[in-house]
Scaffold this active site. Structure first.
Site, short mmCIF file in Angstrom:
data_model
loop_
_atom_site.label_atom_id
_atom_site.label_comp_id
_atom_site.label_asym_id
_atom_site.label_seq_id
_atom_site.Cartn_x
_atom_site.Cartn_y
_atom_site.Cartn_z
N ASP A 218 103.74 -7.59 137.05
CA ASP A 218 104.44 -6.31 136.91
C ASP A 218 105.08 -5.90 138.22
O ASP A 218 105.27 -4.70 138.47
CB ASP A 218 103.49 -5.23 136.40
CG ASP A 218 102.32 -4.99 137.35
OD1 ASP A 218 102.14 -5.82 138.28
OD2 ASP A 218 101.60 -3.99 137.18
N GLU A 219 105.43 -6.85 139.06
CA GLU A 219 106.03 -6.56 140.37
C GLU A 219 107.52 -6.93 140.35
O GLU A 219 107.89 -8.03 139.93
CB GLU A 219 105.31 -7.34 141.48
CG GLU A 219 103.86 -6.90 141.68
CD GLU A 219 103.16 -7.71 142.75
OE1 GLU A 219 102.19 -7.20 143.34
OE2 GLU A 219 103.59 -8.86 143.01
#
Length: 551
Positions: free
Chosen positions: A472-473
């Site tokens: 989720d980066e």
């Protein structure tokens, strides 16, 4: 003294000579002419035997025609005598003008040479000018002109009156040899012309066949073909295109003749076309269709000429490689982009960031003793470089050692804009994403990631990079920002992510934490990313504290 009958004999001989000379010019071929020469000696000059010896290209003489005796003709026709033996014969005996008479008293020395011989039977001469069976009389035939090239020799035997020819007979034979030489030269010329015409016709037939073969190969080739002009004011203009190329580009042949490939190539591929060598060149580029779309093609050039010194044309083979290029681009895109979101992946992000950094820090002294920046007294002047990164600096009066690179500098710390513009690196980590994955499954989590990627891409400028680092980066590269600009961008992107995301009729929310780092020359890619990552965690902890106090 001349007797009463001699004028009549001379007149009769002249008439016969006129007739046989006329016959010389009616023969159609060289072989017919040579036989006519031999027959004329017997029919018009009153000799019983005549042989025509013709000079071959190697200089030797071959018996080419014979008249007066079928037995002798069968015996010697086609036989060859060496040039040396003939020259010896023509240098001995008695010279009657151009004629050469060798009496039997001298001819015995010639019995063993290689000149073809024949002998007639008969009694020994009874008086001084009577013809002996071993007497020899030769009439050389010379080509017209000052060189007196020897064409051949007429050999005669057994005058019908049985006597050596007198002055009139000698003159008649010499005149006949001269006319025979002209006839043989003309016959050779006609023969050479006929052969040349036949050869020319064959070459023209072969050329027509070759042109027809080329035309069919050109017109009906399954791939595109074009012929373009080389040199002159119209260099590169398309002169001829085949049906396959016209169908590929959706343009009729009459319209194609208005263009060159330079007029049709995609603007980004002009450099590729110009770098392609005219002779034997290859290029892969895009050509414009009539509907405004572009198609990938492979161009292969070769030079053809009408004649050795004639005009030259460029023959271009155009192959449709759209499918292959599409496949290659798809493979390249898959290798450099995230399969889920379609954003540049971690490797592509690092590649783009690495291209912006050099190993030397921006404040390190250069070869000129000053810094890289445009500070006062540095001796540097700003210049607008063609490099995609915009503006740079070079030494006054000349290019510096790094004139092809724009050095990255960072604004001072904090969110106060000091006027410095740099390459901002925004590290984004989603808040609450793990709980969505745990509660609703990876299908919902993937949908959230896709929507976040869309919102981030929508919120940045054209030319900025939004990449998925993993999980989720996300990372945003935004060039030309000051400190305040970068802070505002982070706020706008956070606000774009916060609104609910609907997945399968369910609304879910995620938050976002941003850390802002700056790319500077002298830093590695990992140092730049770690710097932004650390600032993101600092910002995440700060917001967590604020939320705890508020709770």
């Amino acid at each position: 003294m001349e007797t009463e009958s001699e004028p009549y004999v001379r007149l009769s001989t002249l008439r016969q000579l006129h007739q046989v000379v006329t016959d010389l010019n009616t023969a159609r071929s060289l072989a017919d002419t040579l036989q006519t020469v031999a027959d004329g000696v017997v029919a018009g000059l009153n000799y019983e035997l005549a042989c025509v010896n013709l000079v071959r290209p190697d200089g030797d003489l071959v018996v080419a025609a014979f008249a007066g005796s079928s037995a002798a003709e069968a015996l010697i026709t086609g036989r060859v005598g060496s040039r040396a033996s003939w020259e010896r014969r023509l240098s001995m005996g008695r010279a009657w003008g151009d004629l050469r008479f060798i009496p039997h008293t001298e001819g015995w020395v010639l019995m063993e040479d290689d000149v073809p011989q024949w002998h007639t039977d008969g009694p020994a001469p009874r008086f001084e000018d009577e013809w002996h069976p071993h007497d020899r009389l030769y009439a050389p035939m010379y080509a017209s002109g000052s060189g007196r090239e020897l064409l051949g020799v007429i050999s005669v035997d057994r005058p019908r009156n049985g006597r050596h020819p007198g002055p009139w007979g000698q003159e008649a034979l010499q005149m006949y040899a001269s006319q025979s030489a002209i006839a043989i030269s003309n016959a050779r010329l006609r023969s050479n012309m006929q052969r040349a015409l036949v050869r020319l016709e064959r070459e023209q037939q072969a050329l027509r066949a070759s042109e027809e073969s080329f035309r069919q190969a050109f017109e009906y080739a399954p791939s595109g073909m074009a012929i373009a002009e080389m040199g002159g004011d119209q260099h590169g203009r398309l002169l001829r295109t085949n049906d396959a190329l016209c169908r590929l580009l959706g343009r009729p042949a009459s319209v194609m003749r208005r263009y060159s490939f330079a007029d049709l190539v995609h603007p980004e591929d002009i450099g590729t076309l110009l770098r392609t060598s005219a002779e034997g060149g290859r290029a892969e580029l895009r050509l414009a269709r009539r509907d405004g779309t572009y198609v990938w093609v492979s161009l292969r050039n070769s030079v053809v000429a009408d004649t050795a010194d004639g005009p030259r044309f460029l023959l271009t083979h155009v192959e449709d490689i759209e499918e292959r290029k599409r496949h290659e681009l798809q493979l390249a895109h898959r290798a450099s982009h995230d399969a889920l979101t379609g954003l540049p992946n971690s490797a592509e992000l690092r590649s783009r960031l690495s291209a912006r950094l050099c190993e030397r820090p921006a404040d390190a002294p250069d070869a000129y003793g000053g810094g890289y920046g445009p500070g006062p007294g540095s001796g540097y002047e700003p210049y607008e470089h063609e490099h995609e990164h915009g503006f740079g600096f070079e030494p006054a009066g000349g290019a510096g050692p790094y004139d092809h690179h724009v050095h990255m500098v960072a604004p001072s710390g904090g969110e106060v804009d000091d006027g410095t513009k740099g390459l901002a690196v925004l590290f984004c980590d989603l808040d609450g994403f793990k709980s969505i994955n745990d509660r609703f499954g990876h299908h919902t989590g993937d949908a959230v990631l896709i929507e976040v990627a869309r919102r981030l891409t929508t919120g940045v400028r054209d030319g900025d990079t939004v990449a998925r680092l993993g999980g989720d980066e996300f990372v945003v590269l935004a060039d030309g920002l000051g400190a305040a600009d970068a802070a505002d961008l982070a706020v706008r992107l956070r606000n774009a992510i916060i609104p609910p995301i609907r997945v399968d009729g369910r609304a879910v929310r995620v938050g976002a934490s941003f850390g802002i780092g700056w790319a500077e020359c002298g830093m590695t890619v990992e140092e730049v990313l770690n710097s932004a990552d650390q600032r993101m965690y600092v910002e995440k902890r700060s917001r967590a504290k604020v939320q705890r106090r508020a709770g």
